[in-house]
Scaffold this motif. Structure first.
Motif, PDB file in Angstrom:
ATOM      1  N   THR A   1      47.801  67.099  50.381  1.00 44.43           N
ATOM      2  CA  THR A   1      49.126  66.888  49.795  1.00 44.43           C
ATOM      3  C   THR A   1      49.697  65.547  50.235  1.00 44.43           C
ATOM      4  O   THR A   1      50.292  64.817  49.435  1.00 44.43           O
ATOM      5  CB  THR A   1      50.074  68.024  50.207  1.00 44.43           C
ATOM      6  OG1 THR A   1      49.542  69.274  49.736  1.00 44.43           O
ATOM      7  CG2 THR A   1      51.461  67.828  49.623  1.00 44.43           C
ATOM      8  N   ARG A   2      49.528  65.207  51.495  1.00 43.13           N
ATOM      9  CA  ARG A   2      49.975  63.898  51.990  1.00 43.13           C
ATOM     10  C   ARG A   2      49.229  62.768  51.290  1.00 43.13           C
ATOM     11  O   ARG A   2      49.821  61.740  50.934  1.00 43.13           O
ATOM     12  CB  ARG A   2      49.749  63.819  53.511  1.00 43.13           C
ATOM     13  CG  ARG A   2      50.535  64.823  54.328  1.00 43.13           C
ATOM     14  CD  ARG A   2      52.011  64.558  54.260  1.00 43.13           C
ATOM     15  NE  ARG A   2      52.763  65.459  55.124  1.00 43.13           N
ATOM     16  CZ  ARG A   2      54.075  65.582  55.128  1.00 43.13           C
ATOM     17  NH1 ARG A   2      54.801  64.841  54.295  1.00 43.13           N
ATOM     18  NH2 ARG A   2      54.689  66.418  55.940  1.00 43.13           N
ATOM     19  N   ILE A   3      47.927  62.958  51.090  1.00 46.90           N
ATOM     20  CA  ILE A   3      47.128  61.935  50.408  1.00 46.90           C
ATOM     21  C   ILE A   3      47.600  61.765  48.969  1.00 46.90           C
ATOM     22  O   ILE A   3      47.737  60.644  48.463  1.00 46.90           O
ATOM     23  CB  ILE A   3      45.633  62.304  50.456  1.00 46.90           C
ATOM     24  CG1 ILE A   3      45.126  62.252  51.905  1.00 46.90           C
ATOM     25  CG2 ILE A   3      44.819  61.375  49.569  1.00 46.90           C
ATOM     26  CD1 ILE A   3      43.727  62.802  52.087  1.00 46.90           C
ATOM     27  N   ALA A   4      47.876  62.885  48.303  1.00 43.34           N
ATOM     28  CA  ALA A   4      48.341  62.825  46.909  1.00 43.34           C
ATOM     29  C   ALA A   4      49.677  62.099  46.809  1.00 43.34           C
ATOM     30  O   ALA A   4      49.906  61.309  45.882  1.00 43.34           O
ATOM     31  CB  ALA A   4      48.462  64.240  46.349  1.00 43.34           C
ATOM     32  N   GLU A   5      50.580  62.352  47.768  1.00 43.21           N
ATOM     33  CA  GLU A   5      51.865  61.654  47.775  1.00 43.21           C
ATOM     34  C   GLU A   5      51.675  60.157  48.006  1.00 43.21           C
ATOM     35  O   GLU A   5      52.355  59.339  47.392  1.00 43.21           O
ATOM     36  CB  GLU A   5      52.770  62.238  48.867  1.00 43.21           C
ATOM     37  CG  GLU A   5      53.348  63.601  48.537  1.00 43.21           C
ATOM     38  CD  GLU A   5      54.258  63.558  47.336  1.00 43.21           C
ATOM     39  OE1 GLU A   5      55.208  62.745  47.322  1.00 43.21           O
ATOM     40  OE2 GLU A   5      54.016  64.328  46.381  1.00 43.21           O
ATOM     41  N   TRP A   6      50.754  59.809  48.873  1.00 43.18           N
ATOM     42  CA  TRP A   6      50.475  58.396  49.158  1.00 43.18           C
ATOM     43  C   TRP A   6      49.943  57.699  47.899  1.00 43.18           C
ATOM     44  O   TRP A   6      50.364  56.589  47.559  1.00 43.18           O
ATOM     45  CB  TRP A   6      49.459  58.314  50.300  1.00 43.18           C
ATOM     46  CG  TRP A   6      49.053  56.920  50.649  1.00 43.18           C
ATOM     47  CD1 TRP A   6      49.806  55.966  51.270  1.00 43.18           C
ATOM     48  CD2 TRP A   6      47.770  56.316  50.395  1.00 43.18           C
ATOM     49  NE1 TRP A   6      49.081  54.803  51.424  1.00 43.18           N
ATOM     50  CE2 TRP A   6      47.832  54.994  50.897  1.00 43.18           C
ATOM     51  CE3 TRP A   6      46.590  56.766  49.812  1.00 43.18           C
ATOM     52  CZ2 TRP A   6      46.747  54.125  50.816  1.00 43.18           C
ATOM     53  CZ3 TRP A   6      45.503  55.904  49.735  1.00 43.18           C
ATOM     54  CH2 TRP A   6      45.598  54.598  50.232  1.00 43.18           C
ATOM     55  N   ILE A   7      49.022  58.372  47.191  1.00 39.00           N
ATOM     56  CA  ILE A   7      48.482  57.800  45.952  1.00 39.00           C
ATOM     57  C   ILE A   7      49.583  57.652  44.912  1.00 39.00           C
ATOM     58  O   ILE A   7      49.669  56.634  44.206  1.00 39.00           O
ATOM     59  CB  ILE A   7      47.337  58.684  45.415  1.00 39.00           C
ATOM     60  CG1 ILE A   7      46.141  58.634  46.371  1.00 39.00           C
ATOM     61  CG2 ILE A   7      46.918  58.237  44.016  1.00 39.00           C
ATOM     62  CD1 ILE A   7      45.027  59.602  46.009  1.00 39.00           C
ATOM     63  N   LYS A   8      50.437  58.653  44.818  1.00 38.41           N
ATOM     64  CA  LYS A   8      51.534  58.609  43.845  1.00 38.41           C
ATOM     65  C   LYS A   8      52.456  57.416  44.112  1.00 38.41           C
ATOM     66  O   LYS A   8      52.848  56.695  43.188  1.00 38.41           O
ATOM     67  CB  LYS A   8      52.331  59.910  43.908  1.00 38.41           C
ATOM     68  CG  LYS A   8      53.507  59.984  42.942  1.00 38.41           C
ATOM     69  CD  LYS A   8      54.174  61.351  43.044  1.00 38.41           C
ATOM     70  CE  LYS A   8      55.361  61.448  42.081  1.00 38.41           C
ATOM     71  NZ  LYS A   8      56.441  60.514  42.404  1.00 38.41           N
ATOM     72  N   HIS A   9      52.785  57.189  45.383  1.00 34.05           N
ATOM     73  CA  HIS A   9      53.637  56.048  45.730  1.00 34.05           C
ATOM     74  C   HIS A   9      52.948  54.722  45.400  1.00 34.05           C
ATOM     75  O   HIS A   9      53.593  53.784  44.916  1.00 34.05           O
ATOM     76  CB  HIS A   9      53.996  56.086  47.219  1.00 34.05           C
ATOM     77  CG  HIS A   9      55.022  57.118  47.547  1.00 34.05           C
ATOM     78  ND1 HIS A   9      56.232  57.218  46.887  1.00 34.05           N
ATOM     79  CD2 HIS A   9      55.031  58.105  48.486  1.00 34.05           C
ATOM     80  CE1 HIS A   9      56.939  58.210  47.389  1.00 34.05           C
ATOM     81  NE2 HIS A   9      56.239  58.776  48.356  1.00 34.05           N
ATOM     82  N   LEU A  10      51.641  54.656  45.642  1.00 34.70           N
ATOM     83  CA  LEU A  10      50.904  53.439  45.310  1.00 34.70           C
ATOM     84  C   LEU A  10      50.940  53.172  43.806  1.00 34.70           C
ATOM     85  O   LEU A  10      51.150  52.043  43.367  1.00 34.70           O
ATOM     86  CB  LEU A  10      49.445  53.565  45.769  1.00 34.70           C
ATOM     87  CG  LEU A  10      49.149  53.361  47.259  1.00 34.70           C
ATOM     88  CD1 LEU A  10      47.652  53.495  47.514  1.00 34.70           C
ATOM     89  CD2 LEU A  10      49.637  51.992  47.730  1.00 34.70           C
ATOM     90  N   LEU A  11      50.722  54.226  43.022  1.00 33.87           N
ATOM     91  CA  LEU A  11      50.743  54.061  41.569  1.00 33.87           C
ATOM     92  C   LEU A  11      52.124  53.646  41.080  1.00 33.87           C
ATOM     93  O   LEU A  11      52.267  52.762  40.231  1.00 33.87           O
ATOM     94  CB  LEU A  11      50.322  55.371  40.892  1.00 33.87           C
ATOM     95  CG  LEU A  11      48.855  55.773  41.073  1.00 33.87           C
ATOM     96  CD1 LEU A  11      48.624  57.171  40.514  1.00 33.87           C
ATOM     97  CD2 LEU A  11      47.935  54.769  40.395  1.00 33.87           C
ATOM     98  N   ASP A  12      53.164  54.282  41.625  1.00 40.62           N
ATOM     99  CA  ASP A  12      54.525  53.949  41.216  1.00 40.62           C
ATOM    100  C   ASP A  12      54.880  52.518  41.572  1.00 40.62           C
ATOM    101  O   ASP A  12      55.456  51.779  40.766  1.00 40.62           O
ATOM    102  CB  ASP A  12      55.524  54.906  41.880  1.00 40.62           C
ATOM    103  CG  ASP A  12      55.416  56.317  41.309  1.00 40.62           C
ATOM    104  OD1 ASP A  12      54.826  56.478  40.228  1.00 40.62           O
ATOM    105  OD2 ASP A  12      55.909  57.256  41.961  1.00 40.62           O
ATOM    106  N   ASN A  13      54.517  52.110  42.792  1.00 43.86           N
ATOM    107  CA  ASN A  13      54.826  50.739  43.223  1.00 43.86           C
ATOM    108  C   ASN A  13      54.027  49.710  42.433  1.00 43.86           C
ATOM    109  O   ASN A  13      54.494  48.606  42.169  1.00 43.86           O
ATOM    110  CB  ASN A  13      54.538  50.573  44.716  1.00 43.86           C
ATOM    111  CG  ASN A  13      55.498  51.370  45.580  1.00 43.86           C
ATOM    112  OD1 ASN A  13      56.615  51.666  45.156  1.00 43.86           O
ATOM    113  ND2 ASN A  13      55.071  51.734  46.780  1.00 43.86           N
TER     114      ASN A  13
END
Length: 226
Positions: free
Chosen positions: A48-60
């Motif tokens: 879940t932490r990894i998925a959130e990190w990927i999501k932030h990378l994609l958004d940024n």
């Protein structure tokens, strides 16, 4: 030992009261966040932490692009594979946290849930029919198969009061969440409605009384009549 879930729309005081119960009875209560916000979670799966990190990378990564380009790029990066993995991880997260609560109970603790997945994802049949298949399956899994807590306390207050406390959504959204929770808990015997529009001390005292006097027997469903 047993589990108690504090549910209600944003601004009803769930986290404040849950944390206060844990602090007031150290060693007897165990706090466990049961919502989807990974940043608010006290325990999560590494995935879940990894998925959130990927999501932030994609958004940024899309922040500086023109709107139509960003939308196309986002659609490509969050395609069917990503959506499927996200739903599967959500299933795993929900099972993991409930299993963790079972362990806490075996340790002779009262588990206090801040939010609960079954009620956070509750919706009416019309809304459910309009969702993608993966979202429908997820909600059906929660409504039909995911276990209930032993005691459910619904912290209820008028949408105007909730919005004044936490103006992060809309009055319409808060009203819809109230209706969804009322519908999801209508047939349950272990749910108690607490008026959360009162001062915090009064609300906490009633919640504490409900929890400390719970002995595993069903409570009267104290929902107001329609």
């Amino acid at each position: 030992m047993f589990s108690v879930a504090l549910i209600g729309p944003d601004g009803s005081g769930k986290t404040t009261i849950a944390r206060r119960l844990e602090a007031s009875f150290p060693g007897r209560f165990k706090y466990l966040y049961m919502g989807i916000n990974a940043e608010s979670s006290n325990v999560t799966l590494p995935t879940t932490r990894i998925a959130e990190w990927i999501k932030h990378l994609l958004d940024n990564g899309q922040a500086g692009k023109p709107r139509h380009q960003a939308s196309q790029a986002t659609a490509r990066s969050r395609g069917r594979v990503w959506s499927t993995l996200r739903i599967l991880n959500r299933f795993a997260e929900e099972i993991f946290r409930y299993a963790l609560s079972w362990i806490y109970k075996k340790q002779r603790r009262i588990v206090v849930f801040d939010r609960f997945f079954k009620f956070d994802f509750a919706c009416d049949p019309v809304e459910l029919s309009r969702m993608p298949m993966s979202e429908r399956l997820h909600r059906i899994w929660l409504s039909k198969l995911y276990p209930y807590p032993d005691l459910i306390i619904f912290l209820d207050a008028p949408p105007e009061v909730l919005f004044a406390r936490k103006p992060e959504t809309t009055l319409q959204f808060l009203s819809e969440r109230q209706r969804a929770i009322l519908m999801a808990g209508k047939a349950l015997s272990n749910i108690v409605r607490v008026d959360a529009a009162r001062p915090l001390e009064d609300v906490y005292s009633e919640v504490e009384h409900c929890v400390m006097n719970f002995r595993g027997s069903p409570h009267r469903n104290s929902y107001p009549p329609e």
